[in-house]
Design a protein around this motif. Structure first.
Motif, PDB file in Angstrom:
ATOM      1  N   LEU A 246       0.976  -1.319  -0.066  1.00 53.42           N
ATOM      2  CA  LEU A 246      -0.037  -0.023  -0.012  1.00 53.42           C
ATOM      3  C   LEU A 246       0.914   1.168  -0.076  1.00 53.42           C
ATOM      4  O   LEU A 246       1.989   1.236   0.158  1.00 53.42           O
ATOM      5  CB  LEU A 246      -0.851   0.113   1.461  1.00 53.42           C
ATOM      6  CG  LEU A 246      -0.311   0.247   2.642  1.00 53.42           C
ATOM      7  CD1 LEU A 246      -1.235   0.918   3.433  1.00 53.42           C
ATOM      8  CD2 LEU A 246      -0.058  -1.138   3.234  1.00 53.42           C
ATOM      9  N   GLY A 247       0.327   2.496  -0.335  1.00 58.05           N
ATOM     10  CA  GLY A 247       0.951   3.691  -0.175  1.00 58.05           C
ATOM     11  C   GLY A 247       1.221   4.418  -1.505  1.00 58.05           C
ATOM     12  O   GLY A 247       1.567   5.568  -1.353  1.00 58.05           O
ATOM     13  N   VAL A 248       0.950   3.963  -2.667  1.00 56.99           N
ATOM     14  CA  VAL A 248       0.816   4.646  -3.755  1.00 56.99           C
ATOM     15  C   VAL A 248       0.029   5.792  -3.738  1.00 56.99           C
ATOM     16  O   VAL A 248       0.780   6.909  -3.987  1.00 56.99           O
ATOM     17  CB  VAL A 248       0.889   3.881  -4.898  1.00 56.99           C
ATOM     18  CG1 VAL A 248      -0.684   3.249  -4.993  1.00 56.99           C
ATOM     19  CG2 VAL A 248       1.074   4.928  -6.434  1.00 56.99           C
ATOM     20  N   ALA A 249      -1.104   5.943  -3.453  1.00 53.61           N
ATOM     21  CA  ALA A 249      -1.982   6.983  -3.333  1.00 53.61           C
ATOM     22  C   ALA A 249      -1.826   8.002  -2.067  1.00 53.61           C
ATOM     23  O   ALA A 249      -1.980   8.984  -1.870  1.00 53.61           O
ATOM     24  CB  ALA A 249      -3.493   6.528  -3.304  1.00 53.61           C
ATOM     25  N   ILE A 250      -1.424   7.044  -1.106  1.00 54.51           N
ATOM     26  CA  ILE A 250      -1.022   7.755   0.320  1.00 54.51           C
ATOM     27  C   ILE A 250       0.196   8.732   0.028  1.00 54.51           C
ATOM     28  O   ILE A 250       0.060   9.931   0.630  1.00 54.51           O
ATOM     29  CB  ILE A 250      -0.696   6.631   1.271  1.00 54.51           C
ATOM     30  CG1 ILE A 250      -1.979   6.003   1.784  1.00 54.51           C
ATOM     31  CG2 ILE A 250      -0.054   7.315   2.770  1.00 54.51           C
ATOM     32  CD1 ILE A 250      -1.796   4.716   2.772  1.00 54.51           C
ATOM     33  N   VAL A 251       1.229   8.305  -0.939  1.00 63.05           N
ATOM     34  CA  VAL A 251       2.052   9.234  -1.032  1.00 63.05           C
ATOM     35  C   VAL A 251       1.951  10.336  -2.297  1.00 63.05           C
ATOM     36  O   VAL A 251       2.174  11.610  -2.235  1.00 63.05           O
ATOM     37  CB  VAL A 251       3.516   8.448  -1.399  1.00 63.05           C
ATOM     38  CG1 VAL A 251       4.542   9.352  -1.897  1.00 63.05           C
ATOM     39  CG2 VAL A 251       4.027   7.622  -0.312  1.00 63.05           C
ATOM     40  N   ALA A 252       1.131   9.549  -3.360  1.00 64.22           N
ATOM     41  CA  ALA A 252       0.992  10.735  -4.653  1.00 64.22           C
ATOM     42  C   ALA A 252      -0.165  11.567  -4.319  1.00 64.22           C
ATOM     43  O   ALA A 252       0.190  12.832  -4.627  1.00 64.22           O
ATOM     44  CB  ALA A 252       0.686   9.749  -5.701  1.00 64.22           C
ATOM     45  N   VAL A 253      -1.102  11.238  -3.610  1.00 67.61           N
ATOM     46  CA  VAL A 253      -2.155  12.199  -3.623  1.00 67.61           C
ATOM     47  C   VAL A 253      -2.079  13.379  -2.714  1.00 67.61           C
ATOM     48  O   VAL A 253      -2.150  14.467  -3.200  1.00 67.61           O
ATOM     49  CB  VAL A 253      -3.456  11.554  -2.917  1.00 67.61           C
ATOM     50  CG1 VAL A 253      -4.545  12.520  -2.596  1.00 67.61           C
ATOM     51  CG2 VAL A 253      -4.014  10.507  -4.032  1.00 67.61           C
ATOM     52  N   PRO A 254      -1.281  13.239  -1.576  1.00 65.59           N
ATOM     53  CA  PRO A 254      -0.929  14.564  -0.758  1.00 65.59           C
ATOM     54  C   PRO A 254       0.089  15.402  -1.598  1.00 65.59           C
ATOM     55  O   PRO A 254      -0.141  16.866  -1.634  1.00 65.59           O
ATOM     56  CB  PRO A 254      -0.330  14.220   0.482  1.00 65.59           C
ATOM     57  CG  PRO A 254      -1.140  12.804   0.669  1.00 65.59           C
ATOM     58  CD  PRO A 254      -1.073  12.233  -0.496  1.00 65.59           C
ATOM     59  N   LEU A 255       1.040  14.819  -2.406  1.00 67.25           N
ATOM     60  CA  LEU A 255       1.996  15.592  -3.058  1.00 67.25           C
ATOM     61  C   LEU A 255       1.139  16.422  -4.083  1.00 67.25           C
ATOM     62  O   LEU A 255       1.441  17.603  -4.477  1.00 67.25           O
ATOM     63  CB  LEU A 255       2.990  14.886  -3.810  1.00 67.25           C
ATOM     64  CG  LEU A 255       3.875  14.336  -2.650  1.00 67.25           C
ATOM     65  CD1 LEU A 255       5.092  13.380  -3.298  1.00 67.25           C
ATOM     66  CD2 LEU A 255       4.549  15.337  -1.896  1.00 67.25           C
ATOM     67  N   MET A 256       0.242  15.921  -4.847  1.00 73.98           N
ATOM     68  CA  MET A 256      -0.424  16.274  -6.012  1.00 73.98           C
ATOM     69  C   MET A 256      -1.195  17.518  -5.442  1.00 73.98           C
ATOM     70  O   MET A 256      -1.653  18.241  -6.095  1.00 73.98           O
ATOM     71  CB  MET A 256      -1.202  15.387  -6.869  1.00 73.98           C
ATOM     72  CG  MET A 256      -0.319  14.263  -7.539  1.00 73.98           C
ATOM     73  SD  MET A 256      -1.440  12.875  -8.106  1.00 73.98           S
ATOM     74  CE  MET A 256      -2.095  13.555  -9.392  1.00 73.98           C
ATOM     75  N   MET A 257      -1.968  17.263  -4.357  1.00 69.54           N
ATOM     76  CA  MET A 257      -2.775  18.350  -3.868  1.00 69.54           C
ATOM     77  C   MET A 257      -2.207  19.770  -3.691  1.00 69.54           C
ATOM     78  O   MET A 257      -2.656  20.689  -3.429  1.00 69.54           O
ATOM     79  CB  MET A 257      -3.381  17.838  -2.507  1.00 69.54           C
ATOM     80  CG  MET A 257      -4.326  16.773  -2.560  1.00 69.54           C
ATOM     81  SD  MET A 257      -5.196  16.430  -0.829  1.00 69.54           S
ATOM     82  CE  MET A 257      -6.223  15.115  -1.354  1.00 69.54           C
ATOM     83  N   LEU A 258      -0.780  19.573  -3.610  1.00 74.59           N
ATOM     84  CA  LEU A 258      -0.162  20.887  -3.582  1.00 74.59           C
ATOM     85  C   LEU A 258      -0.243  21.777  -4.632  1.00 74.59           C
ATOM     86  O   LEU A 258       0.254  23.074  -4.576  1.00 74.59           O
ATOM     87  CB  LEU A 258       1.297  20.605  -3.147  1.00 74.59           C
ATOM     88  CG  LEU A 258       1.687  19.747  -1.939  1.00 74.59           C
ATOM     89  CD1 LEU A 258       3.156  19.707  -1.886  1.00 74.59           C
ATOM     90  CD2 LEU A 258       1.392  20.684  -0.500  1.00 74.59           C
ATOM     91  N   VAL A 259      -0.504  21.297  -5.726  1.00 79.64           N
ATOM     92  CA  VAL A 259      -0.382  22.028  -7.092  1.00 79.64           C
ATOM     93  C   VAL A 259      -1.784  21.673  -7.843  1.00 79.64           C
ATOM     94  O   VAL A 259      -1.962  22.468  -8.870  1.00 79.64           O
ATOM     95  CB  VAL A 259       0.892  21.482  -8.071  1.00 79.64           C
ATOM     96  CG1 VAL A 259       1.988  21.859  -7.330  1.00 79.64           C
ATOM     97  CG2 VAL A 259       0.607  20.046  -8.337  1.00 79.64           C
ATOM     98  N   MET A 260      -2.753  21.231  -7.394  1.00 83.72           N
ATOM     99  CA  MET A 260      -4.109  21.118  -7.892  1.00 83.72           C
ATOM    100  C   MET A 260      -5.056  20.729  -7.204  1.00 83.72           C
ATOM    101  O   MET A 260      -4.958  20.279  -6.071  1.00 83.72           O
ATOM    102  CB  MET A 260      -3.963  20.106  -9.189  1.00 83.72           C
ATOM    103  CG  MET A 260      -3.743  18.642  -8.884  1.00 83.72           C
ATOM    104  SD  MET A 260      -3.715  17.665 -10.389  1.00 83.72           S
ATOM    105  CE  MET A 260      -1.687  17.716 -10.642  1.00 83.72           C
ATOM    106  N   PRO A 261      -6.385  21.217  -7.620  1.00 79.87           N
ATOM    107  CA  PRO A 261      -7.731  20.749  -6.689  1.00 79.87           C
ATOM    108  C   PRO A 261      -7.718  19.342  -6.294  1.00 79.87           C
ATOM    109  O   PRO A 261      -7.479  18.445  -7.108  1.00 79.87           O
ATOM    110  CB  PRO A 261      -8.628  21.363  -7.515  1.00 79.87           C
ATOM    111  CG  PRO A 261      -8.195  22.169  -8.503  1.00 79.87           C
ATOM    112  CD  PRO A 261      -6.816  21.617  -8.781  1.00 79.87           C
ATOM    113  N   VAL A 262      -8.522  19.131  -5.122  1.00 78.06           N
ATOM    114  CA  VAL A 262      -8.584  17.660  -4.599  1.00 78.06           C
ATOM    115  C   VAL A 262      -9.225  17.040  -5.370  1.00 78.06           C
ATOM    116  O   VAL A 262      -9.008  15.800  -5.658  1.00 78.06           O
ATOM    117  CB  VAL A 262      -8.890  17.866  -3.060  1.00 78.06           C
ATOM    118  CG1 VAL A 262     -10.400  18.484  -2.922  1.00 78.06           C
ATOM    119  CG2 VAL A 262      -8.873  16.442  -2.690  1.00 78.06           C
TER     120      VAL A 262
END
Length: 246
Positions: A27-43
């Protein structure tokens, strides 16, 4: 560098790193990727890209680890994930993103507390009822914000799966849950050409990260494996709470 180029660069890097972690601990791909992507685009945009990208990665992982999958448990969980995904669609469309991020962050902290204090002290019986409840929660969280790894991972640890069985369990469940979630999101008209384009860039990056993790999987010991799972969940909780509160 324009906004789209920055979003793509962050997304590609986030999925490569997240997939590497995912390949090691299941597990972990979305747990890592999603918060980082939220820094530059809408949730909401992040969630839709993540769900579509994850379908490719989890599909490859499911094929690779299918021999280790506890099929009975996974299929009962998918029974629960189908109605859970329906609820998740409504949450994604109507609940304020800030509130959802805070709730998920709190939930992740409860999961890590559960792993820390219940692991090796208590076992959960792997029964259809427990699997369906876990699958329902996974469907709700996975469809609405993609970060269902904590709930699913906690269940896998509490029923006593060894590392390879855990990888087969999480890989197959996440793939099947993504099939359900993505189908419902598509039927709801949430996918656009931009979402699909971003996903097509992120899928190869995620597959590269997963490929780099393969040589290390069989060398990892049980204690290190569990420590990685805990660290991933704590990072997710911190990122979600920080985004929601700040």
């Amino acid at each position: 560098m324009d906004d789209m180029e920055l979003e793509l660069l962050v997304s590609i890097c986030a999925w490569a790193v997240g997939a590497f972690i995912c390949g090691l601990c299941g597990l972990g791909v979305a747990i890592v990727a999603v918060p980082l992507m939220m820094l530059v685009m809408p949730v909401q945009k992040v969630v839709l890209i993540a769900c579509l990208t994850a379908l490719g990665l989890t599909g490859v992982m499911a094929v690779y680890y299918h021999k280790h999958c506890p099929w009975k448990t996974v299929l009962w969980m998918i029974v629960g994930a189908i109605p859970g995904s329906v609820v998740g669609i409504y949450i994604l469309k109507y609940m304020p993103a800030r509130m959802l991020e805070i709730i998920v962050g709190i939930m992740l902290f409860f999961c890590i507390v559960g792993i820390q204090f219940l692991q090796n002290r208590i076992r959960v019986a792997d029964r259809p009822r427990n699997a369906i409840i876990t699958g329902f929660l996974g469907g709700v969280i996975g469809t609405s914000i993609t970060i269902d790894g904590a709930v699913v991972g906690l269940y896998g640890l509490l029923i006593g799966l060894d590392p390879m069985s855990f990888l087969g369990f999480t890989s197959m469940f996440f793939f099947l849950r993504n099939v359900v979630s993505d189908s419902m999101q598509a039927l709801s008209g949430l996918y656009t050409g931009e979402i699909v384009t971003y996903a097509l860039y992120c899928i190869p990056a995620s597959l590269l990260g997963f490929a780099l993790s393969i040589p290390l999987v069989r060398k990892i010991n049980v204690n290190l494996f569990r420590a990685v799972v805990k660290v991933v969940i704590v990072l997710a909780a911190i990122m979600c709470l920080a985004k929601g509160i700040l």
